[in-house]
Design an enzyme around this catalytic site. Structure first.
Site, PDB file in Angstrom:
ATOM      1  N   ASP A   1       0.904  -1.273   0.140  1.00 50.95           N
ATOM      2  CA  ASP A   1      -0.087  -0.105   0.040  1.00 50.95           C
ATOM      3  C   ASP A   1       0.900   1.331  -0.106  1.00 50.95           C
ATOM      4  OD1 ASP A   1      -2.776   1.115  -0.078  1.00 50.95           O
ATOM      5  OD2 ASP A   1      -2.617   1.120   2.125  1.00 50.95           O
TER       6      ASP A   1
ATOM      7  N   VAL B   1      -9.720  -0.202   4.039  1.00 48.16           N
ATOM      8  CA  VAL B   1     -10.227   0.009   5.242  1.00 48.16           C
ATOM      9  C   VAL B   1      -9.058  -0.265   6.264  1.00 48.16           C
ATOM     10  CG1 VAL B   1     -11.735  -0.476   7.162  1.00 48.16           C
ATOM     11  CG2 VAL B   1     -12.495  -0.589   4.697  1.00 48.16           C
TER      12      VAL B   1
HETATM   13  P1  13P Z   1      -8.659   4.387   6.461  1.00 46.23           P
HETATM   14  O1  13P Z   1      -7.639   4.343   7.397  1.00 46.23           O
HETATM   15  O2  13P Z   1      -9.245   5.849   6.442  1.00 46.23           O
HETATM   16  O3  13P Z   1      -9.859   3.343   6.693  1.00 46.23           O
HETATM   17  O4  13P Z   1      -8.190   4.219   5.155  1.00 46.23           O
HETATM   18  C1  13P Z   1      -7.464   3.024   4.976  1.00 46.23           C
HETATM   19  C2  13P Z   1      -6.656   3.201   3.536  1.00 46.23           C
HETATM   20  O5  13P Z   1      -7.154   3.814   2.526  1.00 46.23           O
HETATM   21  C3  13P Z   1      -5.445   2.386   3.179  1.00 46.23           C
HETATM   22  O6  13P Z   1      -4.875   2.820   1.981  1.00 46.23           O
END
Ligand code: 13P
Length: 279
Positions: free
Chosen positions: A79, A228
């Protein structure tokens, strides 16, 4: 088994896939159990900014092991990587999908770096997600008020996707990472228009706290990956706090972690159900 992002989108054509951030054994177990209990595919996302909390090799090993044991359909995804070396590191550790995040850069630089990331991920047979339009930092700690001037421009999204040929595109449409100040309100029409122009799976970051109606409408309009993180973390801490406050003796860490894992599993199940409620 592990799939690339592209493969999982193809296998589950008519649905969006939940992506949860993992960074230790508890988060991995909670997400894996939630996917198993709901009998749905899932994305395990480990962020570059979380490298300080866990070794990427350990994360990859633990995810691969549990995916095999529980016979899950899953993606091991990097990510928000801002560095190409992080992408190379993830690919060397068998990540099946990576995200290059050049959203804070000027467009030309974002395109240039995304093409480097794309070529690299292609060499490893992995998928690539990229981002256009600005969002606050991944951990939601940056005190940032999102404004519509940060939203993804439709034509820039088209130009970006044509020049980079990414497998998935993260967009800014009123979503922010972390806890929302006020009620989140997504620009659902913009999602639809961007999707019509780019015709590739779109990604919604910052999905914690967005209501079921907007999640379902976003999916209907082109979102295929729902990210999330915050809600799992905040609810886990809340559950541990409750236990500590109720108890009149020192609590043991393993007990608190068990409570946290159970809570994260239940929150992850809630999101998986929400995402699949319109199928
Ligand atoms: P949140 O932490 O707001 O749920 O977002 C998670 C996210 O977009 C990880 O890339």
């Amino acid at each position: 088994m592990l799939y690339t992002l592209k493969e999982i989108f193809n296998k589950y054509k008519d649905s969006a896939i939940a992506s949860f951030n993992v960074y230790n054994l508890e988060t991995i177990q909670a997400v894996a159990n939630a996917a198993k209990l709901e009998d749905k595919p899932v994305i395990f996302a480990f962020g570059e900014s979380y490298f300080r909390y866990a070794n990427i090799e350990d994360i990859a090993f633990a995810v691969k092991r549990i995916v095999k044991e529980l016979e899950l359909d899953a993606v091991l995804h990097l990510d928000h990587a801002k560095k190409i070396e992080s992408i190379r590191l993830a690919l060397n550790n068998n990540f099946t999908s990576v995200m290059y995040d050049g959203s804070a850069l000027i467009l030309d630089e974002n395109i240039r770096n995304t093409i480097v990331a794309r070529n690299l991920s292609k060499d490893f047979g992995a998928s690539l997600e990229a981002e256009i339009g600005y969002l606050n930092s991944e951990d939601g700690n940056e005190d940032y008020i999102i404004s519509s001037k940060d939203f993804t421009d439709r034509n820039i999204a088209k130009e970006f996707s044509e020049k980079t040929s990414v497998d998935a595109l993260a967009i800014s449409v009123g979503n922010v990472h972390g806890i929302y100040k006020g009620t989140p309100s997504l620009d659902l029409q913009r999602i639809k228009e961007i999707y019509e122009l780019v015709n590739i799976p779109l990604v919604l970051h910052g999905s914690s706290g967005i209501d079921e109606y907007q999640i379902n409408m976003a999916i209907k309009n082109g979102i295929r990956k729902i990210n999330v993180n915050t809600d799992l973390a905040v609810c886990a801490v809340g559950a541990m706090k409750e236990r500590i406050n109720k108890s009149n003796r020192p609590e043991r860490l393993e007990k608190l972690l068990e409570i946290a894992t159970r809570e994260m599993q239940s929150v992850a199940r809630k999101y998986i159900r929400m995402i699949n409620s319109n199928n």
